[in-house]
Design an enzyme around this catalytic site. Structure first.
Site, PDB file in Angstrom:
ATOM      1  N   LEU A 131       0.830  -1.205   0.000  1.00 62.60           N
ATOM      2  CA  LEU A 131       0.000   0.000   0.000  1.00 62.60           C
ATOM      3  C   LEU A 131       0.866   1.257   0.000  1.00 62.60           C
ATOM      4  O   LEU A 131       0.531   2.267  -0.609  1.00 62.60           O
ATOM      5  CB  LEU A 131      -0.910  -0.021   1.227  1.00 62.60           C
ATOM      6  CG  LEU A 131      -2.005   1.021   1.344  1.00 62.60           C
ATOM      7  CD1 LEU A 131      -3.028   0.847   0.229  1.00 62.60           C
ATOM      8  CD2 LEU A 131      -2.685   0.924   2.714  1.00 62.60           C
ATOM      9  N   SER A 133       5.307   2.530   0.817  1.00 58.69           N
ATOM     10  CA  SER A 133       6.664   2.088   1.105  1.00 58.69           C
ATOM     11  C   SER A 133       7.482   3.275   1.578  1.00 58.69           C
ATOM     12  O   SER A 133       7.446   4.343   0.962  1.00 58.69           O
ATOM     13  CB  SER A 133       7.290   1.479  -0.146  1.00 58.69           C
ATOM     14  OG  SER A 133       8.604   1.040   0.103  1.00 58.69           O
ATOM     15  N   ALA A 137      10.375   0.620   6.353  1.00 55.11           N
ATOM     16  CA  ALA A 137       9.418  -0.481   6.239  1.00 55.11           C
ATOM     17  C   ALA A 137       8.449  -0.209   5.102  1.00 55.11           C
ATOM     18  O   ALA A 137       8.417   0.886   4.532  1.00 55.11           O
ATOM     19  CB  ALA A 137       8.664  -0.652   7.554  1.00 55.11           C
ATOM     20  N   GLN A 138       7.652  -1.219   4.777  1.00 55.92           N
ATOM     21  CA  GLN A 138       6.563  -1.035   3.825  1.00 55.92           C
ATOM     22  C   GLN A 138       5.293  -1.638   4.399  1.00 55.92           C
ATOM     23  O   GLN A 138       5.344  -2.451   5.335  1.00 55.92           O
ATOM     24  CB  GLN A 138       6.890  -1.620   2.464  1.00 55.92           C
ATOM     25  CG  GLN A 138       6.964  -3.117   2.367  1.00 55.92           C
ATOM     26  CD  GLN A 138       7.437  -3.551   0.973  1.00 55.92           C
ATOM     27  OE1 GLN A 138       8.199  -2.856   0.313  1.00 55.92           O
ATOM     28  NE2 GLN A 138       6.984  -4.715   0.533  1.00 55.92           N
ATOM     29  N   ASP A 288       8.181  12.322  14.394  1.00 56.87           N
ATOM     30  CA  ASP A 288       8.428  12.072  12.979  1.00 56.87           C
ATOM     31  C   ASP A 288       7.221  12.562  12.186  1.00 56.87           C
ATOM     32  O   ASP A 288       6.628  11.834  11.387  1.00 56.87           O
ATOM     33  CB  ASP A 288       8.659  10.577  12.736  1.00 56.87           C
ATOM     34  CG  ASP A 288       9.314  10.291  11.393  1.00 56.87           C
ATOM     35  OD1 ASP A 288       9.865  11.239  10.796  1.00 56.87           O
ATOM     36  OD2 ASP A 288       9.275   9.131  10.942  1.00 56.87           O
TER      37      ASP A 288
END
Length: 535
Positions: A131, A133, A137-138, A288
């Protein structure tokens, strides 16, 4: 230096040459002798294979090739459109959630290894194509057997060796900078890299991210300002995270937000309030907050609600840091530059011998121009440059423990600039700080502090008694002359009283015994004296 780190250096050099990033350097106004160096670089005589790519695309592709640390640097830069040309900022925006994915079959194998079960045994549907990336992580969309729509986040394989090599070079550069530059020593680059090392490795542990998300969700339970997706703990592992799938509009999709008639002013103001709530009310903030991690709910566009994801990096402040920041910001909003200067001296950020009047004048010169202007007219890049000049002049030290907070502030500013350029950041934040300062000295909070201090009395008294018993044992030798001048008994009494009184002061969170909130420490000091005399 390890061999792998040396190989990594050559890898960085190859990427720089491949994408001709040195062109970006030579576009700057440099001395003639530096400009002459470009004719001595052998690769500049070779055929160029990237002529068809823009400078922004070359920079983005280079950061992607270099890995997660460089990608995160690009993500931070993408929020500072006031510091970057438009074409470069647009390209770096693609780093936020469009990093090329890794092989889905590797993702499936890693998920099954971590969960100890086949994909079909856990999910009724699992989308092999990712969905989204990102650098670390993805994410894959899926549906649990129980019917909940979820996303499955899986860590990229083989990241740790690359990160270790990059960090080795960052440490080398930081140590070299500290050795050769007094200005660099004021910035504590080695400590900054140490903090970043901890942060990046923590982000690789998805159980930590799940715990952060759960905490943040509790902090904003029932809030109209922000929503955090639910974590499904039964299927979370160190390299796999399963959480509720959310449906919203990415915060930078201004066209879609406008189509649904989102109140952009309220959206921008709530972003500022969320930040200050996390920092001062909770001492637990999402660190973040680039646009790829923030969405806007479609339910109530007239009362927009943020949706926060990717809680791998969070920050927290000690009570002392909170108090220091709040007092500085409060004085800053009131334009009390003398108070700001005095707080810097009292905290040890600048040497105690600093001349207060000169420091006050320097801060006024930097800060005064930013008031009474909308955000779009303020160049914070220029402000930061002038503040750094002030720092060098007065030997001001950058505090490494606040690096995450500073990074988050940069993200908030960049986001606010895109959402609502007319936002008055200061008038939005000032009422919140005033309310927080009042609540800190409210009767309710004072009673809570007193209750916490009273709870410490038995523990501190026990510690004091144990210490005195150990020190009074006849078989334990004492340093020569240690307790001879005024007698052992009086020294032990003073030591015990100091321990108990000092512990009470720390429990109260006060700076000194003269502070209003520290008066219970005097009672505890008296209790310590009583216990020792009674003994």
């Amino acid at each position: 230096m390890k061999l792998l780190a040396v190989r990594r250096l050559f890898r960085i050099q190859r990427v720089v040459i491949r994408y001709r990033l040195d062109d970006l350097l030579f576009e700057l106004p440099l001395p003639w002798w530096l400009m002459a160096l470009r004719h001595l670089m052998p690769w500049r005589w070779l055929p160029r294979k990237t002529l068809d790519l823009s400078r922004g695309a070359r920079l983005r592709l280079a950061l992607q090739d270099l890995g997660p640390i460089f990608i995160k640097f690009g993500q931070l830069l993408s929020t500072r459109r006031d510091l970057l040309p438009e074409d470069i900022a647009d390209e770096l925006m693609l780093l936020q959630d469009r990093v090329p994915p890794f092989d889905p079959q590797h993702a499936v194998a890693l998920i099954e290894e971590q969960l100890g079960a086949k994909i079909s045994e856990v999910f009724s549907r699992f989308d092999v194509e990712p969905l989204a990336s990102a650098s670390v992580a993805q994410v894959h969309a899926a549906k649990l057997k129980s019917g909940e729509e979820v996303v499955v986040k899986v860590v990229r394989p083989g990241l740790k060796p690359v990160i270790a090599q990059d960090l080795a070079w960052l440490f080398l550069i930081a140590r070299g900078a500290e050795r050769v530059s007094a200005d660099a020593r004021l910035l504590h680059p080695v400590e900054v890299v140490n903090d970043y090392e901890k942060t990046i490795y923590d982000e690789l542990d998805l159980l930590r991210e799940a715990a952060n998300a759960s905490q943040l969700k509790r902090n904003f339970e029932g809030s109209e300002m922000m929503y955090v997706p639910q974590v499904y703990w039964d299927w979370c592992r160190p390299k796999v995270l399963v959480m509720e799938r959310i449906y919203g509009i990415q915060v930078t999709d201004l066209a879609t937000l406008a189509d649904q008639r989102t109140d952009m002013k309220m959206l921008a103001e709530r972003g500022v309030e969320i930040f200050f709530t996390q920092v001062f009310r909770d001492s637990f903030f999402h660190a973040d907050m680039h646009p790829g991690n923030i969405f806007v709910s479609t339910v109530k566009p007239w009362s927009p609600q943020y949706i926060a994801i990717d809680c791998g990096i969070v920050g927290s402040l000690t009570p002392e840091d909170q108090d220091y920041l709040a007092r500085n910001l409060f004085a800053f909003f009131k334009r009390d530059y003398r108070r700001v200067a005095q707080l810097h001296i009292d905290s040890g950020w600048v040497p105690a011998h600093t001349k207060l009047n000169e420091f006050e004048a320097a801060i006024r010169t930097v800060c005064e121009p930013i008031f009474e202007k909308p955000l779009k007219d303020i160049s914070f890049g220029q402000v930061l440059m002038r503040l750094f000049q002030t720092a060098r002049r007065f030997n001001m030290e950058v505090q490494p423990q606040l690096v995450l907070l500073q990074k988050t502030l940069l993200n908030i500013e960049g986001l606010g600039r895109q959402l609502y350029p007319e936002l008055d950041l200061w008038s939005t934040a000032q009422p919140f700080l005033e309310r927080w300062m009042r609540e800190r000295v409210s009767p309710k909070n004072l009673l809570q502090n007193l209750h916490g201090q009273v709870e410490q009395i038995p523990h501190l008294a026990g510690m004091t008694r144990d210490l005195l018993e150990r020190m009074s044992q006849p078989h334990q030798a004492e340093p020569p002359g240690a307790w001879q001048q005024k007698g052992d008994g009086w020294a032990l009494r003073l030591l015990g009283a100091g321990l108990l009184g000092g512990g009470a002061t720390l429990a109260a969170g006060a700076v000194s015994l003269s502070a209003p909130a520290a008066w219970p420490a005097w009672l505890m000091l008296a209790a310590g004296l009583y216990l020792i005399v009674r003994r």
